[in-house]
Design an enzyme around this catalytic site. Structure first.
Site, PDB file in Angstrom:
ATOM      1  N   LYS A  26       0.996  -0.919   0.261  1.00  0.00           N
ATOM      2  CA  LYS A  26      -0.055   0.436   0.279  1.00  0.00           C
ATOM      3  C   LYS A  26       0.958   1.144  -0.147  1.00  0.00           C
ATOM      4  O   LYS A  26       1.879   1.541  -0.849  1.00  0.00           O
ATOM      5  CB  LYS A  26      -0.612  -0.106   1.327  1.00  0.00           C
ATOM      6  CG  LYS A  26      -2.011  -0.953   1.276  1.00  0.00           C
ATOM      7  CD  LYS A  26      -2.511  -1.376   2.462  1.00  0.00           C
ATOM      8  CE  LYS A  26      -4.023  -2.825   2.655  1.00  0.00           C
ATOM      9  NZ  LYS A  26      -4.308  -2.697   2.614  1.00  0.00           N
TER      10      LYS A  26
ATOM     11  N   HIS B 220      -8.373  -3.481  -5.969  1.00  0.00           N
ATOM     12  CA  HIS B 220      -8.523  -3.413  -4.442  1.00  0.00           C
ATOM     13  C   HIS B 220      -9.587  -2.649  -4.036  1.00  0.00           C
ATOM     14  O   HIS B 220      -9.980  -1.495  -4.825  1.00  0.00           O
ATOM     15  CB  HIS B 220      -7.045  -2.896  -3.922  1.00  0.00           C
ATOM     16  CG  HIS B 220      -6.757  -3.532  -2.538  1.00  0.00           C
ATOM     17  ND1 HIS B 220      -7.114  -2.087  -1.866  1.00  0.00           N
ATOM     18  CD2 HIS B 220      -6.411  -4.575  -2.418  1.00  0.00           C
ATOM     19  CE1 HIS B 220      -7.006  -2.942  -0.371  1.00  0.00           C
ATOM     20  NE2 HIS B 220      -6.550  -4.583  -0.642  1.00  0.00           N
TER      21      HIS B 220
ATOM     22  N   GLU C 272      -9.669  -1.058  -1.876  1.00  0.00           N
ATOM     23  CA  GLU C 272      -9.196   0.809  -1.154  1.00  0.00           C
ATOM     24  C   GLU C 272      -9.489   1.810  -2.584  1.00  0.00           C
ATOM     25  O   GLU C 272      -9.470   2.780  -2.529  1.00  0.00           O
ATOM     26  CB  GLU C 272      -7.896   1.161  -0.645  1.00  0.00           C
ATOM     27  CG  GLU C 272      -8.159   0.653   1.171  1.00  0.00           C
ATOM     28  CD  GLU C 272      -6.762  -0.787   1.097  1.00  0.00           C
ATOM     29  OE1 GLU C 272      -6.170  -0.142   0.536  1.00  0.00           O
ATOM     30  OE2 GLU C 272      -6.794  -1.098   2.222  1.00  0.00           O
TER      31      GLU C 272
ATOM     32  N   GLU D 188     -10.923 -10.480  -0.953  1.00  0.00           N
ATOM     33  CA  GLU D 188     -10.767  -9.639  -0.060  1.00  0.00           C
ATOM     34  C   GLU D 188     -12.326  -9.388   0.647  1.00  0.00           C
ATOM     35  O   GLU D 188     -12.187  -8.398  -0.107  1.00  0.00           O
ATOM     36  CB  GLU D 188      -9.817  -8.392  -0.731  1.00  0.00           C
ATOM     37  CG  GLU D 188      -8.057  -9.498  -1.281  1.00  0.00           C
ATOM     38  CD  GLU D 188      -7.063  -8.838  -1.100  1.00  0.00           C
ATOM     39  OE1 GLU D 188      -6.451  -9.275  -0.256  1.00  0.00           O
ATOM     40  OE2 GLU D 188      -7.580  -7.150  -1.088  1.00  0.00           O
TER      41      GLU D 188
ATOM     42  N   GLY E 250      -7.453  -4.732   6.884  1.00  0.00           N
ATOM     43  CA  GLY E 250      -6.547  -4.091   7.817  1.00  0.00           C
ATOM     44  C   GLY E 250      -7.912  -3.861   9.473  1.00  0.00           C
ATOM     45  O   GLY E 250      -7.683  -3.334   9.708  1.00  0.00           O
TER      46      GLY E 250
HETATM   47  C1  PEP Z   1      -5.161  -6.013   1.632  1.00  0.00           C
HETATM   48  O1  PEP Z   1      -4.198  -4.966   1.743  1.00  0.00           O
HETATM   49  O2  PEP Z   1      -5.196  -6.389   0.352  1.00  0.00           O
HETATM   50  C2  PEP Z   1      -5.323  -6.527   3.265  1.00  0.00           C
HETATM   51  C3  PEP Z   1      -5.725  -8.207   2.280  1.00  0.00           C
HETATM   52  O3  PEP Z   1      -4.470  -6.241   4.210  1.00  0.00           O
HETATM   53  P1  PEP Z   1      -4.700  -7.028   5.318  1.00  0.00           P
HETATM   54  O4  PEP Z   1      -3.508  -7.985   5.539  1.00  0.00           O
HETATM   55  O5  PEP Z   1      -4.138  -5.716   6.541  1.00  0.00           O
HETATM   56  O6  PEP Z   1      -6.195  -6.752   5.683  1.00  0.00           O
END
Ligand code: PEP
Length: 250
Positions: free
Chosen positions: A11, A95, A97, A167, A173
């Protein structure tokens, strides 16, 4: 046979100097690792220097995003061809984000995936539901929408070499991990959809990563699930010790 891919998404973390020091440390710690593919995805400016450090090692390098044009009047953008030239071979696309903060949609994901594949990169395409969507019990619909529309028109041969990362947004996070059973259920659903949209051979080959608060304590059980072929990791990929443990989960 699907070889697990453990990818670290850094990130917006690490200066170029920090990234170089980290890459050198990982190179030493992960020397000789087999049976798993470690990948690091630094911020854009560090992609090329990190790729130089890791050249010849078992560790792959990826970018965290790309644009869908090769060149032109697109201020601030970076093309897949530029990423490839820098020595990276992977690129994270879609992603959550980027979907949340930068208006990424399935349509833009689709253009980026096709362009990345054409440039010879391996896309790591992120899909997953928000907490509200899980509570509304529409996880399958959301994931199906991400896959169907985000990957529409990708030829079978290209799809087979594309990585899909499930995800759940509520697990990123937050320290909340999907249970191995919850994750496996969605992964099996994704593989079934890939078989329906492409064919069984494609579905069998596609690496399906899980991402969402993966750490050295939970990685083994997650990776033991039949349809989980790796992890996309944020926080726990930022320290050499924990990334090493993730890569050496076996
Ligand atoms: C990500 O940013 O793809 C992620 C899975 O973050 P984290 O492992 O911190 O949850």
């Amino acid at each position: 046979m699907r070889i697990p891919v453990i990818a670290g998404n850094w990130k917006l973390n690490k200066t170029v100097a920090e990234a170089l020091a980290f890459a050198n440390e990982l190179k030493t710690r992960l020397a000789g690792v087999t049976g798993v593919v470690p990948v690091v995805c630094p911020p854009f400016l560090a992609v090329q220097p990190v790729a130089q450090v890791l050249r010849g090692s078992a560790i792959g390098v990826g970018a965290q995003d790309c644009f869908w044009e090769t060149s032109g009047a697109f201020t601030g953008e970076v093309s897949p061809e530029m990423i490839k030239e820098s020595g990276a071979t992977y690129v994270i696309i879609g992603h959550s984000e980027r979907r949340q903060f930068f208006r990424e949609t399935n349509a833009t994901v689709n253009k980026k995936v096709k362009k990345a594949l054409a440039a010879g990169l391996t896309p790591i395409v992120c899909v997953g539901e928000t907490l509200a969507e899980r509570e509304a019990e529409v996880t399958d619909q959301v994931v199906n929408d991400h896959i169907t529309n985000g990957l529409v028109g990708v030829p079978a041969a290209d799809m087979a070499r594309t990585i899909v990362a499930y995800e759940p947004v509520w697990a990123i996070g937050t320290g909340k991990t999907a249970t191995p059973q919850q994750a496996q259920a969605v992964h099996a659903f994704i593989r079934a959809r890939l078989a329906a949209l492409w064919n069984n051979a494609v579905a069998d080959q596609v690496i399906l990563q899980y991402g969402g608060s993966v750490n050295p304590g939970n990685v083994k059980e997650l990776m033991a699930q039949p349809d989980i072929d790796g992890a996309l990791v944020g926080g726990a990929a930022l320290k050499a010790d924990s990334f090493e443990q993730l890569v050496k989960f076996k």
